[in-house]
Write an enzyme that holds these catalytic residues in place. Sequence first.
Site, PDB file in Angstrom:
ATOM      1  N   LYS A   1      -9.646   5.765   4.652  1.00  0.00           N
ATOM      2  CA  LYS A   1      -8.340   5.410   4.520  1.00  0.00           C
ATOM      3  C   LYS A   1      -8.275   4.003   3.546  1.00  0.00           C
ATOM      4  CE  LYS A   1      -5.667   6.525   8.498  1.00  0.00           C
ATOM      5  NZ  LYS A   1      -5.078   5.789   9.813  1.00  0.00           N
TER       6      LYS A   1
ATOM      7  N   LYS B   1     -10.493  -1.388  -2.872  1.00  0.00           N
ATOM      8  CA  LYS B   1     -10.614  -1.945  -1.367  1.00  0.00           C
ATOM      9  C   LYS B   1     -11.701  -1.662  -0.735  1.00  0.00           C
ATOM     10  CE  LYS B   1      -5.593  -0.832  -1.544  1.00  0.00           C
ATOM     11  NZ  LYS B   1      -4.551  -0.003  -0.836  1.00  0.00           N
TER      12      LYS B   1
ATOM     13  N   ASP C   1       0.896  -1.111  -0.116  1.00  0.00           N
ATOM     14  CA  ASP C   1       0.088   0.061   0.047  1.00  0.00           C
ATOM     15  C   ASP C   1       0.995   1.231   0.003  1.00  0.00           C
ATOM     16  OD1 ASP C   1      -2.521   1.537   0.596  1.00  0.00           O
ATOM     17  OD2 ASP C   1      -1.664   1.638   2.544  1.00  0.00           O
ATOM     18  N   LEU C   2       0.399   2.539  -0.578  1.00  0.00           N
ATOM     19  CA  LEU C   2       1.173   3.612  -0.331  1.00  0.00           C
ATOM     20  C   LEU C   2       1.092   4.407   0.759  1.00  0.00           C
ATOM     21  CD1 LEU C   2       3.380   5.521  -1.802  1.00  0.00           C
ATOM     22  CD2 LEU C   2       1.374   6.105  -3.465  1.00  0.00           C
ATOM     23  N   ASP C   3      -0.354   5.298   0.543  1.00  0.00           N
ATOM     24  CA  ASP C   3      -0.598   6.099   1.836  1.00  0.00           C
ATOM     25  C   ASP C   3      -0.649   5.536   3.091  1.00  0.00           C
ATOM     26  OD1 ASP C   3      -0.841   8.401  -0.285  1.00  0.00           O
ATOM     27  OD2 ASP C   3      -2.432   7.185  -0.931  1.00  0.00           O
TER      28      ASP C   3
ATOM     29  N   THR D   1       1.423  10.316   3.501  1.00  0.00           N
ATOM     30  CA  THR D   1       0.586  11.202   2.907  1.00  0.00           C
ATOM     31  C   THR D   1      -1.136  11.001   3.336  1.00  0.00           C
ATOM     32  OG1 THR D   1       0.800   9.619   1.287  1.00  0.00           O
ATOM     33  CG2 THR D   1       1.906  11.647   0.800  1.00  0.00           C
TER      34      THR D   1
ATOM     35  N   SER E   1      -1.561   0.385  -4.575  1.00  0.00           N
ATOM     36  CA  SER E   1      -2.295   1.590  -3.848  1.00  0.00           C
ATOM     37  C   SER E   1      -3.719   1.705  -4.484  1.00  0.00           C
ATOM     38  CB  SER E   1      -1.396   2.890  -3.919  1.00  0.00           C
ATOM     39  OG  SER E   1      -2.193   4.033  -3.556  1.00  0.00           O
ATOM     40  N   ALA E   2      -4.779   2.299  -3.910  1.00  0.00           N
ATOM     41  CA  ALA E   2      -5.932   3.013  -4.645  1.00  0.00           C
ATOM     42  C   ALA E   2      -5.760   4.288  -4.999  1.00  0.00           C
ATOM     43  CB  ALA E   2      -6.905   2.735  -3.377  1.00  0.00           C
TER      44      ALA E   2
ATOM     45  N   GLU F   1      -0.305  -3.019   4.811  1.00  0.00           N
ATOM     46  CA  GLU F   1      -1.470  -2.117   4.704  1.00  0.00           C
ATOM     47  C   GLU F   1      -1.653  -1.167   6.091  1.00  0.00           C
ATOM     48  OE1 GLU F   1      -4.192  -0.555   3.351  1.00  0.00           O
ATOM     49  OE2 GLU F   1      -4.065  -1.350   1.632  1.00  0.00           O
ATOM     50  N   ASP F   2      -2.220  -0.134   6.045  1.00  0.00           N
ATOM     51  CA  ASP F   2      -2.284   0.560   7.195  1.00  0.00           C
ATOM     52  C   ASP F   2      -3.780   0.719   7.332  1.00  0.00           C
ATOM     53  OD1 ASP F   2      -2.727   2.128   5.055  1.00  0.00           O
ATOM     54  OD2 ASP F   2      -2.747   4.178   6.403  1.00  0.00           O
TER      55      ASP F   2
HETATM   56  P1  B16 Z   1      -6.394   9.393  -4.995  1.00  0.00           P
HETATM   57  P2  B16 Z   1      -3.581   3.897  -0.462  1.00  0.00           P
HETATM   58  C1  B16 Z   1      -5.575   5.504  -0.918  1.00  0.00           C
HETATM   59  O1  B16 Z   1      -4.106   5.278  -0.973  1.00  0.00           O
HETATM   60  C2  B16 Z   1      -5.795   6.475   0.398  1.00  0.00           C
HETATM   61  O2  B16 Z   1      -5.611   5.959   1.482  1.00  0.00           O
HETATM   62  C3  B16 Z   1      -7.308   7.193   0.233  1.00  0.00           C
HETATM   63  O3  B16 Z   1      -7.411   7.801   1.173  1.00  0.00           O
HETATM   64  C4  B16 Z   1      -7.535   7.710  -1.162  1.00  0.00           C
HETATM   65  O4  B16 Z   1      -8.806   8.181  -1.153  1.00  0.00           O
HETATM   66  C5  B16 Z   1      -7.263   6.870  -2.170  1.00  0.00           C
HETATM   67  O5  B16 Z   1      -6.029   6.378  -1.995  1.00  0.00           O
HETATM   68  C6  B16 Z   1      -7.340   7.435  -3.483  1.00  0.00           C
HETATM   69  O6  B16 Z   1      -6.290   8.300  -3.677  1.00  0.00           O
HETATM   70  O7  B16 Z   1      -7.420  10.456  -4.663  1.00  0.00           O
HETATM   71  O8  B16 Z   1      -5.231   9.966  -5.048  1.00  0.00           O
HETATM   72  O9  B16 Z   1      -6.359   8.717  -6.207  1.00  0.00           O
HETATM   73  O10 B16 Z   1      -3.694   3.917   0.900  1.00  0.00           O
HETATM   74  O11 B16 Z   1      -4.471   2.745  -1.091  1.00  0.00           O
HETATM   75  O12 B16 Z   1      -2.291   4.097  -0.840  1.00  0.00           O
HETATM   76 MG    MG Z   2      -2.888   3.513   2.966  1.00  0.00          MG
END
Ligand code: B16
Ligand code: MG
Length: 225
Positions: free
Chosen positions: A45, A145, A8-10, A16, A114-115, A169-170
């Site tokens: 998240k 997710k 996962d990224l964020d 972030t 990552s999403a 993942e967080d």
């Molecule tokens: P974006 P992850 C997710 O990243 C974030 O946790 C989530 O808060 C965000 O809405 C989603 O990415 C979409 O991000 O708007 O930049 O496309 O935790 O899956 O790395």
């Molecule tokens: Mg995350």
Amino acid sequence: MFKGALFDLDGVIADTSNLHFKAWQDHARNYFAAELPPSIEEQTKGVSRSDSLNVILNYLDVAVSDSMFHQLLLEKNEHYKDSLKQLSPKNILPGITTFIAELRQHHVKLALASASLNGPVILEKLALSEAFDAIADPSKVPCGKPAPDIFIAAAKALDLHPSECIGIEDAIAGITAINESGAFSVAVGANPELKTADLPFLTTSELKFETIRTSYSLWQKERFL
Ligand code: B16
Ligand code: MG
């Protein structure tokens, strides 16, 4: 021994996730004169941009037109991207650089799961693009997710079965997604609900290659008993 690591990224690689929530919080104040509680941060998240907006509108009990919905998404992303301007390797979370180096020393392949549609840009700013063998595209998977699709796609991009991989993942939605994909789930964070992971850690600095390798081996053996 596992062969792939699906990241996962964020909230796992970089700090972030608070920037996402800050952008949503500013939106709620500007458009709806409302404050979002921490429970909404948790619920957004790991969840896609449009699913996050639905969570927020539900909480606020507000209905908006389709065009307003798209406008809100667009503005949130602009706001979020503004906050990424200063992003640099300094924003990599503690322990992650060492952990990635250890994985690579052991010839583990790395994929991003990552999403975020901003994932490739963020990896670039963190100077981590080279460390990753693949980036699963969240716009190309049917469901976000907590569905397992992005982790299945990330494993496939590495030519591996999810059971040959660990996922890190967080978010609660993210741990559910890893568990459903068949990969070994590693959580980082203090939320008690993250204990549904195969191996929970409180922070990224506690991610230790040897601990994960031992726990993954036991998990693999138990699966075949
Ligand atoms: P974006 P992850 C997710 O990243 C974030 O946790 C989530 O808060 C965000 O809405 C989603 O990415 C979409 O991000 O708007 O930049 O496309 O935790 O899956 O790395
Ligand atoms: Mg995350």
